[in-house]
Design an enzyme around this catalytic site. Sequence first.
Site, short mmCIF file in Angstrom:
data_model
loop_
_atom_site.label_atom_id
_atom_site.label_comp_id
_atom_site.label_asym_id
_atom_site.label_seq_id
_atom_site.Cartn_x
_atom_site.Cartn_y
_atom_site.Cartn_z
N ARG A 1 -1.69 -57.71 -5.81
CA ARG A 1 -1.59 -56.33 -5.31
C ARG A 1 -1.38 -56.29 -3.80
O ARG A 1 -0.78 -55.36 -3.27
CB ARG A 1 -2.81 -55.52 -5.75
CG ARG A 1 -2.95 -55.52 -7.28
CD ARG A 1 -3.63 -54.32 -7.85
NE ARG A 1 -3.99 -54.57 -9.24
CZ ARG A 1 -3.18 -54.38 -10.28
NH1 ARG A 1 -1.96 -53.93 -10.11
NH2 ARG A 1 -3.61 -54.65 -11.51
N SER B 1 -17.97 -50.44 -13.83
CA SER B 1 -17.14 -51.62 -14.13
C SER B 1 -16.76 -51.67 -15.60
O SER B 1 -17.62 -51.84 -16.47
CB SER B 1 -17.88 -52.90 -13.75
OG SER B 1 -17.18 -54.01 -14.29
N ARG C 1 -15.17 -65.52 -7.80
CA ARG C 1 -15.56 -64.14 -8.15
C ARG C 1 -16.95 -64.11 -8.80
O ARG C 1 -17.33 -65.02 -9.51
CB ARG C 1 -14.48 -63.51 -9.03
CG ARG C 1 -13.17 -63.42 -8.24
CD ARG C 1 -12.10 -62.69 -8.95
NE ARG C 1 -12.42 -61.28 -9.11
CZ ARG C 1 -11.68 -60.43 -9.80
NH1 ARG C 1 -10.59 -60.86 -10.41
NH2 ARG C 1 -12.02 -59.16 -9.89
N GLN D 1 -15.10 -54.04 -16.88
CA GLN D 1 -15.23 -55.41 -17.36
C GLN D 1 -16.65 -55.69 -17.85
O GLN D 1 -16.83 -56.29 -18.91
CB GLN D 1 -14.83 -56.40 -16.25
CG GLN D 1 -13.34 -56.32 -15.94
CD GLN D 1 -12.93 -57.22 -14.80
OE1 GLN D 1 -13.75 -57.83 -14.13
NE2 GLN D 1 -11.62 -57.30 -14.57
N ASP E 1 -7.75 -50.39 -8.55
CA ASP E 1 -6.70 -51.39 -8.29
C ASP E 1 -5.57 -50.82 -7.41
O ASP E 1 -4.67 -51.56 -7.00
CB ASP E 1 -6.12 -51.91 -9.62
CG ASP E 1 -7.16 -52.69 -10.41
OD1 ASP E 1 -8.12 -53.21 -9.79
OD2 ASP E 1 -7.03 -52.77 -11.64
N GLY F 1 -9.78 -62.03 -14.01
CA GLY F 1 -11.20 -61.69 -14.13
C GLY F 1 -11.48 -60.99 -15.45
O GLY F 1 -12.54 -61.19 -16.06
N LYS G 1 -12.50 -58.61 -5.46
CA LYS G 1 -11.34 -58.65 -6.36
C LYS G 1 -10.60 -59.98 -6.16
O LYS G 1 -11.18 -60.93 -5.66
CB LYS G 1 -10.43 -57.44 -6.08
CG LYS G 1 -11.10 -56.11 -6.42
CD LYS G 1 -11.30 -55.95 -7.92
CE LYS G 1 -11.98 -54.66 -8.27
NZ LYS G 1 -12.33 -54.58 -9.69
N ARG H 1 -7.18 -55.95 -24.20
CA ARG H 1 -8.04 -55.43 -25.28
C ARG H 1 -7.33 -55.50 -26.62
O ARG H 1 -7.95 -55.80 -27.66
CB ARG H 1 -8.47 -54.00 -24.93
CG ARG H 1 -9.51 -54.01 -23.79
CD ARG H 1 -9.46 -52.78 -22.95
NE ARG H 1 -10.53 -52.74 -21.95
CZ ARG H 1 -10.46 -53.30 -20.73
NH1 ARG H 1 -9.39 -53.97 -20.36
NH2 ARG H 1 -11.48 -53.19 -19.88
N ARG I 1 -10.13 -57.47 -0.68
CA ARG I 1 -8.99 -56.58 -0.41
C ARG I 1 -9.21 -55.68 0.81
O ARG I 1 -8.24 -55.15 1.36
CB ARG I 1 -8.67 -55.73 -1.65
CG ARG I 1 -8.00 -56.57 -2.72
CD ARG I 1 -7.60 -55.79 -3.94
NE ARG I 1 -6.84 -56.66 -4.83
CZ ARG I 1 -6.66 -56.47 -6.13
NH1 ARG I 1 -7.19 -55.41 -6.72
NH2 ARG I 1 -5.95 -57.31 -6.84
C1 S3P Z 1 -10.28 -54.06 -15.38
C2 S3P Z 1 -11.34 -53.50 -14.72
C3 S3P Z 1 -11.44 -53.40 -13.26
C4 S3P Z 1 -10.11 -53.67 -12.59
C5 S3P Z 1 -9.40 -54.84 -13.19
C6 S3P Z 1 -9.12 -54.61 -14.67
C7 S3P Z 1 -10.28 -54.09 -16.86
O1 S3P Z 1 -12.38 -54.37 -12.81
O2 S3P Z 1 -10.27 -53.86 -11.21
O3 S3P Z 1 -8.16 -55.09 -12.53
O4 S3P Z 1 -9.22 -54.30 -17.47
O5 S3P Z 1 -11.36 -53.90 -17.43
P1 S3P Z 1 -13.96 -54.06 -12.70
O6 S3P Z 1 -14.49 -53.88 -14.07
O7 S3P Z 1 -14.54 -55.28 -12.03
O8 S3P Z 1 -14.06 -52.85 -11.84
#
Ligand code: S3P
Length: 462
Positions: free
Chosen positions: A403, A178, A124, A180, A329, A96, A356, A28, A360
């Site tokens: 992980r 989420s 993914r 993300q 995570d 991701g 993921k 970010r 996992r």
């Molecule tokens: C993350 C959000 C999570 C996490 C990933 C990092 C982020 O994913 O599992 O390792 O930095 O926004 P999701 O948004 O898919 O839950």
Amino acid sequence: MTDFVVHPAKKPLIGSVPVPSDKSIGHRALLLASLANGKSRITSFSRGEDNVSTMTAMRAMGVIFEDVGPAEVVVTGSGLFGLVEPAGTLDCGNSGTTMRLLAGLLAAQPFRSTLVGDASLTRRPMMRIVKPLRARGARIEGAPHPTKEGEVTAPLVVGPLPEGEYLQGIELVSKVASAQVKSALLLSGLYAHGTTYFKEPTVSRDHTERMLQALGVPIRAVGSVVELDPAGWNAQMPGFDIDIPGDISAAAFLLVAAQLVAGSQVTTRDVGTNPTRTGILEILRDMGAGIRAEPQGERAGEPISQVHAWAAPLRGAKIGGETVPRAIDEIPIACALAARATGTTTISDAEELRVKESDRIATMATVLRAFGVECEERPDGLVIEGKSAPLEPVTVESKGDHRIAMTAAVLALTARAPSTIRDVDCVATSFPRFVGTLRALGAEIEVVGAPSAGHDVVKGGA
Ligand code: S3P
């Protein structure tokens, strides 16, 4: 490709160690510094491969990054409207977060870009961002997913948004928590003509919201609801200085290792303890672990702590509900705790783990069984029977998942003979100095094979 050979711990893990800077906050900081007007300085930046993927992508769009030290980057932002069309594809590697957040940002650009990733990222699911971004007017196409009907994956082709067209407001009530998806919508929302409203079942990590707020963006977050309304905003973010806190998701491996090796006392320093990330500390406490977070104030608008861990008798627990997104995570390493606890641990509400870097739930079941730990795989989690006798030595595959590789390495400390964890280059995505840090605490790990760039395995020392 490299493997770890992990020896059973012969002595307690002792020491106070730093951890890599937070990967989520790093992404970010890089993105918002790229969009800022002016220079930003990012310090305590640990250059895990995932963060480097984000930096390289932004560099390809004209943002200037100067490496002024091993852990410091100065960024000359392009402003919201100053990015230039990249000459080639943007490689998100294994990340991701890079792909999903960039897709949000690129959806508003007047040029086309193509986001690609490694084999894991190319499996993914991307419909979770494609659908809402399209709903607000973006051009975005994915490749059909190889196994999931109606799903899309990388490569993603994003844009261009034709001149005179704008992204629209959107109201999204998401079925999954989420960060993300939330962040992809917020980044696209910076450019939208209308409000971005996002609600999730329980709150996911909120670093994007905190950072946008600090930069004067009109955003309001209450619980699991966030709203960004750019009306009246001048569409400018100032350059900023950020000293990134340590990554609790990396610290978790050390905090759990300290529980598993008798007599251990480990402190992880300067760890980000944002409540949307501290589910693992609650899990540790619920399972009887020796754990104490000592608050050290704030850094970059995020709480930080020294976290002390000492070996204590563990008991099985139920892990589910709103804790899961706040420990999403850390569930693999929580499985290692469960494997060494007295009694049964049930993990539920964690179906997101199936999408993921690897599946996992399935990968952890394979790893646990290899170590001689009984477990049952469920659609949304695992039931794990703790084992007090030394674990069986193993040769296991990481499945390219950092992980999983680190969890298996921690479990191997409690086996009755050395274990081999195969295909561990992936560890450099989030914790390049993992081996050096564990060695500094007293663990014995060898790395065999040719290490990839950025891996600390030959150097040792934390
Ligand atoms: C993350 C959000 C999570 C996490 C990933 C990092 C982020 O994913 O599992 O390792 O930095 O926004 P999701 O948004 O898919 O839950």
